[in-house]
Write a protein that holds these residues in place. Structure first.
Motif, PDB file in Angstrom:
ATOM      1  N   ILE A   1      -7.185   3.557 -10.729  1.00 33.86           N
ATOM      2  CA  ILE A   1      -6.260   2.562  -9.806  1.00 33.86           C
ATOM      3  C   ILE A   1      -6.932   1.565  -9.151  1.00 33.86           C
ATOM      4  CG2 ILE A   1      -5.176   2.957  -7.380  1.00 33.86           C
ATOM      5  CD1 ILE A   1      -5.160   5.993  -7.859  1.00 33.86           C
ATOM      6  N   GLN A  50       1.526   7.078  -6.840  1.00 32.83           N
ATOM      7  CA  GLN A  50       0.290   7.712  -6.905  1.00 32.83           C
ATOM      8  C   GLN A  50       0.795   9.310  -6.868  1.00 32.83           C
ATOM      9  OE1 GLN A  50      -3.157   6.705  -4.881  1.00 32.83           O
ATOM     10  NE2 GLN A  50      -4.332   8.595  -5.596  1.00 32.83           N
ATOM     11  N   GLY A  63      -3.160  -4.160  -8.033  1.00 38.67           N
ATOM     12  CA  GLY A  63      -1.900  -3.205  -7.688  1.00 38.67           C
ATOM     13  C   GLY A  63      -1.361  -2.547  -9.135  1.00 38.67           C
ATOM     14  N   LEU A  90       2.231   1.871  -3.478  1.00 32.69           N
ATOM     15  CA  LEU A  90       1.093   2.086  -4.126  1.00 32.69           C
ATOM     16  C   LEU A  90       0.992   3.601  -4.104  1.00 32.69           C
ATOM     17  CD1 LEU A  90      -0.475   0.890  -6.498  1.00 32.69           C
ATOM     18  CD2 LEU A  90      -2.195   0.430  -4.817  1.00 32.69           C
ATOM     19  N   HIS A  91       0.738   4.124  -2.854  1.00 33.01           N
ATOM     20  CA  HIS A  91       0.442   5.453  -2.637  1.00 33.01           C
ATOM     21  C   HIS A  91       1.571   6.702  -2.898  1.00 33.01           C
ATOM     22  CE1 HIS A  91      -3.389   4.710  -0.705  1.00 33.01           C
ATOM     23  NE2 HIS A  91      -2.790   3.764  -0.102  1.00 33.01           N
ATOM     24  N   LYS A 109       0.957  -1.315   0.020  1.00 27.28           N
ATOM     25  CA  LYS A 109      -0.155  -0.144   0.035  1.00 27.28           C
ATOM     26  C   LYS A 109       0.918   1.194   0.008  1.00 27.28           C
ATOM     27  CE  LYS A 109      -4.395  -1.635   1.708  1.00 27.28           C
ATOM     28  NZ  LYS A 109      -5.655  -1.025   2.069  1.00 27.28           N
ATOM     29  N   GLU A 162      -6.463  -1.043  -6.493  1.00 27.33           N
ATOM     30  CA  GLU A 162      -5.684  -1.344  -5.096  1.00 27.33           C
ATOM     31  C   GLU A 162      -5.684  -3.097  -5.126  1.00 27.33           C
ATOM     32  OE1 GLU A 162      -5.893   0.435  -1.713  1.00 27.33           O
ATOM     33  OE2 GLU A 162      -6.134   2.527  -2.421  1.00 27.33           O
ATOM     34  N   GLU A 163      -6.775  -3.693  -5.475  1.00 27.04           N
ATOM     35  CA  GLU A 163      -6.882  -4.986  -5.439  1.00 27.04           C
ATOM     36  C   GLU A 163      -5.822  -5.759  -6.433  1.00 27.04           C
ATOM     37  OE1 GLU A 163     -10.010  -3.527  -7.023  1.00 27.04           O
ATOM     38  OE2 GLU A 163     -10.099  -2.846  -4.562  1.00 27.04           O
TER      39      GLU A 163
END
Length: 131
Positions: A57, A43, A62, A39-40, A36, A59-60
């Motif tokens: 995006i 972003q 990636g 990913l952030h 996470k 998240e599940e």
């Protein structure tokens, strides 16, 4: 790198990072961070970059999809994979939208710039590690 690889890279509008890429700059990068957080971080890097707009995006899965409008039009997909706790791999795929058979290294430069900024933001572990 062989001559055929150099020629193929020059006459390309597409570049992708992977585990065993023949160009060391385009091997998968590994970071000492959670899935996470990586990913952030990506972003926020993309949101701060002029000419880049996040289109979706997931998240599940990636994945982050990005439209690049400046200096050339291109499409970027960022893939984040959690290898083990606090070790995350990041890969990029860039496809340049041009009528020419080459993007003159634009897609490679985008990947190198994003990796450089991510290396500064997260703890870099290494490249191209076999799982």
């Amino acid at each position: 790198m062989s001559f055929s690889n150099k020629l193929k890279d020059f006459f390309s509008t597409y570049q992708e990072t992977n585990e065993k890429h023949h160009i060391s700059d385009l091997k998968s990068h590994y970071y000492k961070t959670t899935y996470k957080n990586a990913l952030h971080s990506i972003q926020s890097i993309i949101e701060q970059t002029t000419g880049m707009t996040i289109t979706s995006i997931s998240e599940e899965r990636g994945e982050i999809s990005v439209n690049i409008d400046h200096p050339k039009k291109a499409f970027l997909i960022v893939t984040v994979i959690s290898v083990r706790p606090y070790e995350t791999a990041v890969d990029f795929t860039v496809s340049t939208n041009t009528f020419l058979p080459t993007d003159f290294g634009f897609s490679k430069k985008i990947i190198q710039q994003l990796y450089k900024r991510l290396d500064e933001k997260e703890t870099f572990v290494g490249v191209g590690k076999s799982m």
